[in-house]
Design a protein around this motif. Structure first.
Motif, PDB file in Angstrom:
ATOM      1  N   SER A  49      14.313  -0.613   0.147  1.00  0.00           N
ATOM      2  CA  SER A  49      13.385  -0.072   1.153  1.00  0.00           C
ATOM      3  C   SER A  49      12.635   1.143   0.599  1.00  0.00           C
ATOM      4  O   SER A  49      11.470   1.371   0.925  1.00  0.00           O
ATOM      5  CB  SER A  49      14.127   0.244   2.456  1.00  0.00           C
ATOM      6  OG  SER A  49      14.562   1.567   2.487  1.00  0.00           O
ATOM      7  N   GLN A  50      13.317   1.904  -0.267  1.00  0.00           N
ATOM      8  CA  GLN A  50      12.648   3.026  -0.943  1.00  0.00           C
ATOM      9  C   GLN A  50      11.449   2.524  -1.751  1.00  0.00           C
ATOM     10  O   GLN A  50      10.351   3.080  -1.704  1.00  0.00           O
ATOM     11  CB  GLN A  50      13.658   3.700  -1.877  1.00  0.00           C
ATOM     12  CG  GLN A  50      13.076   4.736  -2.799  1.00  0.00           C
ATOM     13  CD  GLN A  50      13.025   6.084  -2.160  1.00  0.00           C
ATOM     14  OE1 GLN A  50      14.010   6.787  -2.120  1.00  0.00           O
ATOM     15  NE2 GLN A  50      11.876   6.435  -1.637  1.00  0.00           N
ATOM     16  N   GLN A  53       8.662   1.257   0.561  1.00  0.00           N
ATOM     17  CA  GLN A  53       7.977   2.425   1.159  1.00  0.00           C
ATOM     18  C   GLN A  53       7.057   3.111   0.154  1.00  0.00           C
ATOM     19  O   GLN A  53       5.920   3.447   0.470  1.00  0.00           O
ATOM     20  CB  GLN A  53       9.004   3.459   1.604  1.00  0.00           C
ATOM     21  CG  GLN A  53       9.474   3.312   3.031  1.00  0.00           C
ATOM     22  CD  GLN A  53      10.442   4.442   3.385  1.00  0.00           C
ATOM     23  OE1 GLN A  53      10.254   5.584   2.974  1.00  0.00           O
ATOM     24  NE2 GLN A  53      11.463   4.113   4.128  1.00  0.00           N
ATOM     25  N   ASN A  56       4.014   0.978  -0.517  1.00  0.00           N
ATOM     26  CA  ASN A  56       3.147   0.868   0.664  1.00  0.00           C
ATOM     27  C   ASN A  56       2.156   2.016   0.782  1.00  0.00           C
ATOM     28  O   ASN A  56       1.140   1.904   1.458  1.00  0.00           O
ATOM     29  CB  ASN A  56       3.989   0.792   1.946  1.00  0.00           C
ATOM     30  CG  ASN A  56       4.481  -0.624   2.204  1.00  0.00           C
ATOM     31  OD1 ASN A  56       3.945  -1.579   1.632  1.00  0.00           O
ATOM     32  ND2 ASN A  56       5.489  -0.756   3.053  1.00  0.00           N
ATOM     33  N   ASN A  57       2.450   3.128   0.117  1.00  0.00           N
ATOM     34  CA  ASN A  57       1.511   4.252   0.111  1.00  0.00           C
ATOM     35  C   ASN A  57       0.169   3.873  -0.506  1.00  0.00           C
ATOM     36  O   ASN A  57      -0.831   4.528  -0.263  1.00  0.00           O
ATOM     37  CB  ASN A  57       2.067   5.412  -0.720  1.00  0.00           C
ATOM     38  CG  ASN A  57       3.100   6.221   0.016  1.00  0.00           C
ATOM     39  OD1 ASN A  57       2.800   6.777   1.067  1.00  0.00           O
ATOM     40  ND2 ASN A  57       4.306   6.278  -0.513  1.00  0.00           N
TER      41      ASN A  57
END
Lengths: 223, 223
Positions: A49-50, A53, A56-57
């Motif tokens: 998930s890190q 995330q 996704n930036n």
């Protein structure tokens, strides 16, 4: 205006991007076509998930259940990291550290070309280090502007570092990579990355000491 | 058992500790007695809550409304970072980078004493660099164990770095500070801190490129 809507990406995220880029480059060499965030996380030591995330930036790269296209993500990260354009560098300070960095082939392989070193020492000026000329520090403003150098590396002693940064701020330079053990400031529009070697050594020292730190805290909490 | 209850402190937190320690040392020199998390955060560029959270990992230092006792916190952080004990270091690789690090006074000032350099080059063995002797790499296991060296710095070329780490893992060494551009692995109980210079340069390059990255993402989102 639209670009203002993009939230600021934290430095912690940015510092992970080179690791992702390097890992994807290795997969690409092995002709791997797709990779999941789980697989990336497992090997790099982050959670899936890190990784999702972080990426996704910068846009929507992955596809739920299909993972990432290795080549596409590798190329996107290269663009994000500014690796699709050649950077021209100079090294200010032709001492041991400056010479060591001038001989460090990894930078050139990634598009960071070292054009020259600069020094005050007349014994060094005019010489060349692995084919890279050492120029007089007095010529640096002209040289940077004339050759459109975008990155300057500072390897001078601590007491001269800020003065060098001030001189560099008068040029067209866009980035300063500072190895002097002091956090230098530069003019507006110039990004500074301080390489604080002592902080890295202290991190090692903390980690060597970590079990003892934990025992001490546990003792305090139990007392 | 108690120490198992202490949660693992993240590397991101650990990397901020040297900055706090340095800042408190500067306050101490100015005879400042107390500092708030707000004041620390303002000057160091973190939020006050970030600083409180980070420090809470190691015990209860501050007092609501009174801030931190500068001297006490400085001393506690020194202990946490392992600065209250002297560390003995050797540098493996007496080339330009090894010589540069040997001359870097900041380490010794913080209790990291460099006892010797090691190299394979007969032209260097027997010489001394700023008073620090260069020994034959073949003597390194004996030297480390005999002198209770706890940190080894690797400055050899990439292709020799893992071999050096393997040799070091046979000694009593506790930490490896690696400057070769490859993440070396060491035996159990040996902590490795890799100084990845290229990652630092790529972080600079990203930040120089950031406004363009943001524009590109904004364009994609609007299209």
């Amino acid at each position: 205006m639209a670009s203002d809507e993009i939230k600021k990406v934290s430095l912690a995220v940015i510092r992970r991007l080179p690791k992702y880029h390097k890992f994807l480059g290795e997969l690409l060499q092995k002709n791997v076509e797709r990779v999941s965030s789980h697989e990336m996380g497992r090997i790099l030591g982050f959670t899936a998930s890190q990784i999702r995330q972080d990426l996704n930036n910068f846009g929507e790269f992955g596809q739920q259940g299909y993972g990432y296209n290795v080549e596409q993500l590798y190329n996107e990260l290269a663009k994000i990291l500014g690796l699709n354009t050649e950077h021209k560098m100079v090294i200010v300070g032709a001492g041991k550290l400056g010479q060591a960095l001038a001989g460090y082939g990894d930078f050139e392989r990634h598009g960071f070309k070292i054009l020259a070193l600069f020094d005050v020492n007349p014994d060094l000026i005019g010489k060349s280090i692995r084919g890279i000329p050492v120029h007089d520090i007095n010529d640096i403003i002209y040289f940077i502007n004339e050759n459109e150098v975008d990155i300057a590396v500072i390897t001078v002693p601590r007491e001269n570092a800020q003065e060098v940064a001030d001189t560099l701020s008068k040029t067209m330079i866009k980035g300063i990579w500072n190895f002097a053990p002091i956090e230098v400031k530069a003019g507006p529009g110039v990004i500074v990355e301080n390489v604080l070697l002592l902080d890295s050594l202290l991190t090692l020292s903390y980690r060597m000491n970590e079990s003892r730190v934990k025992e001490r805290i546990a003792t305090q909490k139990n007392s």
